[in-house]
Design a protein around this motif. Sequence first.
Motif, PDB file in Angstrom:
ATOM      1  N   LEU A  86       0.822  -1.204   0.000  1.00 15.25           N
ATOM      2  CA  LEU A  86       0.000   0.000   0.000  1.00 15.25           C
ATOM      3  C   LEU A  86       0.859   1.258   0.000  1.00 15.25           C
ATOM      4  N   GLY A  87       1.981   1.207   0.729  1.00 14.06           N
ATOM      5  CA  GLY A  87       2.870   2.361   0.761  1.00 14.06           C
ATOM      6  C   GLY A  87       3.494   2.647  -0.585  1.00 14.06           C
ATOM      7  N   LEU A  88       3.825   1.579  -1.324  1.00 13.66           N
ATOM      8  CA  LEU A  88       4.391   1.751  -2.662  1.00 13.66           C
ATOM      9  C   LEU A  88       3.353   2.332  -3.614  1.00 13.66           C
ATOM     10  N   GLU A  89       2.169   1.701  -3.651  1.00  9.86           N
ATOM     11  CA  GLU A  89       1.140   2.149  -4.592  1.00  9.86           C
ATOM     12  C   GLU A  89       0.702   3.583  -4.321  1.00  9.86           C
ATOM     13  N   SER A  90       0.666   3.974  -3.050  1.00 10.70           N
ATOM     14  CA  SER A  90       0.182   5.311  -2.710  1.00 10.70           C
ATOM     15  C   SER A  90       1.105   6.413  -3.201  1.00 10.70           C
ATOM     16  N   ARG A  91       2.319   6.044  -3.583  1.00  8.12           N
ATOM     17  CA  ARG A  91       3.294   7.043  -4.035  1.00  8.12           C
ATOM     18  C   ARG A  91       3.363   7.157  -5.551  1.00  8.12           C
ATOM     19  N   TYR A  92       2.519   6.431  -6.249  1.00 11.48           N
ATOM     20  CA  TYR A  92       2.447   6.503  -7.709  1.00 11.48           C
ATOM     21  C   TYR A  92       1.107   7.104  -8.130  1.00 11.48           C
ATOM     22  N   PHE A  93       1.163   7.952  -9.143  1.00 11.84           N
ATOM     23  CA  PHE A  93      -0.045   8.472  -9.774  1.00 11.84           C
ATOM     24  C   PHE A  93       0.039   8.116 -11.254  1.00 11.84           C
ATOM     25  N   GLU A  94      -1.070   7.653 -11.817  1.00 15.22           N
ATOM     26  CA  GLU A  94      -1.025   7.208 -13.204  1.00 15.22           C
ATOM     27  C   GLU A  94      -1.750   8.163 -14.126  1.00 15.22           C
ATOM     28  N   ILE A  95      -1.202   8.282 -15.327  1.00 10.15           N
ATOM     29  CA  ILE A  95      -1.808   9.066 -16.398  1.00 10.15           C
ATOM     30  C   ILE A  95      -2.379   8.078 -17.406  1.00 10.15           C
ATOM     31  N   ALA A  96      -3.670   8.245 -17.701  1.00 12.95           N
ATOM     32  CA  ALA A  96      -4.356   7.292 -18.574  1.00 12.95           C
ATOM     33  C   ALA A  96      -4.308   7.734 -20.030  1.00 12.95           C
ATOM     34  N   CYS A  97      -4.341   6.758 -20.911  1.00 15.51           N
ATOM     35  CA  CYS A  97      -4.383   7.038 -22.349  1.00 15.51           C
ATOM     36  C   CYS A  97      -5.715   7.703 -22.687  1.00 15.51           C
ATOM     37  N   PRO A  98      -5.707   8.843 -23.395  1.00 15.83           N
ATOM     38  CA  PRO A  98      -6.947   9.587 -23.631  1.00 15.83           C
ATOM     39  C   PRO A  98      -7.822   9.029 -24.751  1.00 15.83           C
ATOM     40  N   PHE A  99      -7.242   8.214 -25.651  1.00 13.24           N
ATOM     41  CA  PHE A  99      -8.036   7.665 -26.765  1.00 13.24           C
ATOM     42  C   PHE A  99      -7.366   6.389 -27.266  1.00 13.24           C
ATOM     43  N   ASP A 100      -8.121   5.614 -28.033  1.00 10.39           N
ATOM     44  CA  ASP A 100      -7.588   4.366 -28.583  1.00 10.39           C
ATOM     45  C   ASP A 100      -6.475   4.666 -29.586  1.00 10.39           C
ATOM     46  N   ILE A 101      -5.431   3.855 -29.534  1.00 14.52           N
ATOM     47  CA  ILE A 101      -4.303   3.979 -30.457  1.00 14.52           C
ATOM     48  C   ILE A 101      -4.000   2.600 -31.026  1.00 14.52           C
ATOM     49  N   ASN A 102      -3.895   2.518 -32.329  1.00 13.32           N
ATOM     50  CA  ASN A 102      -3.500   1.270 -33.000  1.00 13.32           C
ATOM     51  C   ASN A 102      -2.673   1.659 -34.219  1.00 13.32           C
ATOM     52  N   ILE A 103      -1.352   1.671 -34.052  1.00 11.71           N
ATOM     53  CA  ILE A 103      -0.481   2.181 -35.101  1.00 11.71           C
ATOM     54  C   ILE A 103       0.597   1.170 -35.470  1.00 11.71           C
ATOM     55  N   GLY A 104       1.057   1.264 -36.705  1.00 13.20           N
ATOM     56  CA  GLY A 104       2.160   0.460 -37.190  1.00 13.20           C
ATOM     57  C   GLY A 104       3.251   1.365 -37.742  1.00 13.20           C
ATOM     58  N   PHE A 105       4.420   0.782 -37.942  1.00 15.72           N
ATOM     59  CA  PHE A 105       5.566   1.532 -38.468  1.00 15.72           C
ATOM     60  C   PHE A 105       5.791   1.150 -39.925  1.00 15.72           C
ATOM     61  N   ASP A 106       6.161   2.144 -40.726  1.00 23.24           N
ATOM     62  CA  ASP A 106       6.431   1.878 -42.138  1.00 23.24           C
ATOM     63  C   ASP A 106       7.400   2.935 -42.657  1.00 23.24           C
ATOM     64  N   ARG A 107       7.866   2.702 -43.878  1.00 29.50           N
ATOM     65  CA  ARG A 107       8.690   3.689 -44.569  1.00 29.50           C
ATOM     66  C   ARG A 107       8.078   3.956 -45.937  1.00 29.50           C
ATOM     67  N   ASP A 108       8.188   5.204 -46.402  1.00 24.80           N
ATOM     68  CA  ASP A 108       7.647   5.530 -47.709  1.00 24.80           C
ATOM     69  C   ASP A 108       8.628   5.099 -48.805  1.00 24.80           C
ATOM     70  N   LYS A 109       8.313   5.403 -50.022  1.00 23.33           N
ATOM     71  CA  LYS A 109       9.139   4.959 -51.145  1.00 23.33           C
ATOM     72  C   LYS A 109      10.545   5.535 -51.121  1.00 23.33           C
ATOM     73  N   ASP A 110      10.707   6.657 -50.395  1.00 22.49           N
ATOM     74  CA  ASP A 110      12.026   7.277 -50.275  1.00 22.49           C
ATOM     75  C   ASP A 110      12.753   6.846 -49.001  1.00 22.49           C
ATOM     76  N   GLY A 111      12.168   5.928 -48.269  1.00 19.79           N
ATOM     77  CA  GLY A 111      12.801   5.409 -47.068  1.00 19.79           C
ATOM     78  C   GLY A 111      12.548   6.199 -45.808  1.00 19.79           C
ATOM     79  N   ARG A 112      11.701   7.219 -45.894  1.00 23.32           N
ATOM     80  CA  ARG A 112      11.414   8.026 -44.711  1.00 23.32           C
ATOM     81  C   ARG A 112      10.426   7.305 -43.803  1.00 23.32           C
ATOM     82  N   PRO A 113      10.694   7.272 -42.481  1.00 29.05           N
ATOM     83  CA  PRO A 113       9.789   6.571 -41.558  1.00 29.05           C
ATOM     84  C   PRO A 113       8.484   7.330 -41.348  1.00 29.05           C
ATOM     85  N   HIS A 114       7.420   6.594 -41.174  1.00 29.34           N
ATOM     86  CA  HIS A 114       6.138   7.224 -40.843  1.00 29.34           C
ATOM     87  C   HIS A 114       5.255   6.225 -40.107  1.00 29.34           C
TER      88      HIS A 114
END
Length: 256
Positions: free
Chosen positions: A60-88
């Motif tokens: 209880l002492g450990l948990e009481s010293r943490y505060f959490e920030i929640a994710c504000p919206f759903d996120i579902n992302i992937g990583f890719d590169r365009d034809k010129d190799g730039r990440p997006h």
Amino acid sequence: MDISINYTRGQDDPKSGPVKVGWVVSDVEAPVIYDPPRRVNSRDARREHGKSASRCPAVLGLESRYFEIACPFDINIGFDRDKDGRPHLRNLAGTSGPIRASTLGKRLSITNEAEWRYPDRPIIQLKLPYIFLADEPTYITQLDAYLHYRKTPLPGTIFGGRFPINLWPRPLMWAFEWHDVSKPITLRRGDPLFYCQFEFDNPERSVQLIEASMTPELKSYLEHISSAVNYVNQTFSLFDAAKRVRPQTLITPARS
């Protein structure tokens, strides 16, 4: 030789009670989606048995010293590169997702590839409007929400950070280092993004979290220090300069 440390203070000492930490949401579109920071606890844990782990003072002492920030919206992302190799980033939810890709792009971005710590680990950032404040020396530490179980682990690690919120308050962000780009990053609204822990002069003192007002004085001070990172590499070197223009009080409780 006695090397014990006595943390006992008199009742009249202003530092004998809880440390007051203010939080405020900066100007942002749709502020209603950003939940207040909440103290970490085992909400669904059984507590009937006197020897239950959920009733352990150390837990209880450990948990009481943490505060959490929640994710504000759903996120579902992937990583890719365009034809010129730039990440997006790719919005894997597509048109069926709850958030438009154009709106998501305003809050979530991939950093310049030259700034990655490792060439094969992209760094992404989710801008958040939360600002924590203090009127006595207090440091905030951001760390992973390691007490939260995820059925599908995130394919990387978050960036932690530590800085003084009495001198250098600034909007927080969720920064993530993507170790396995073949796997998507999936977060649901309400999932904890990270924990906040606060450090001050006495480890026995507790934290009292207070919703604060964005006063003209606070807004002016935030504007005074907000863009320094764009011009100076070591912003911590500016603490003395910030101290000279800091308002006497940063925390003004919000009116209910």
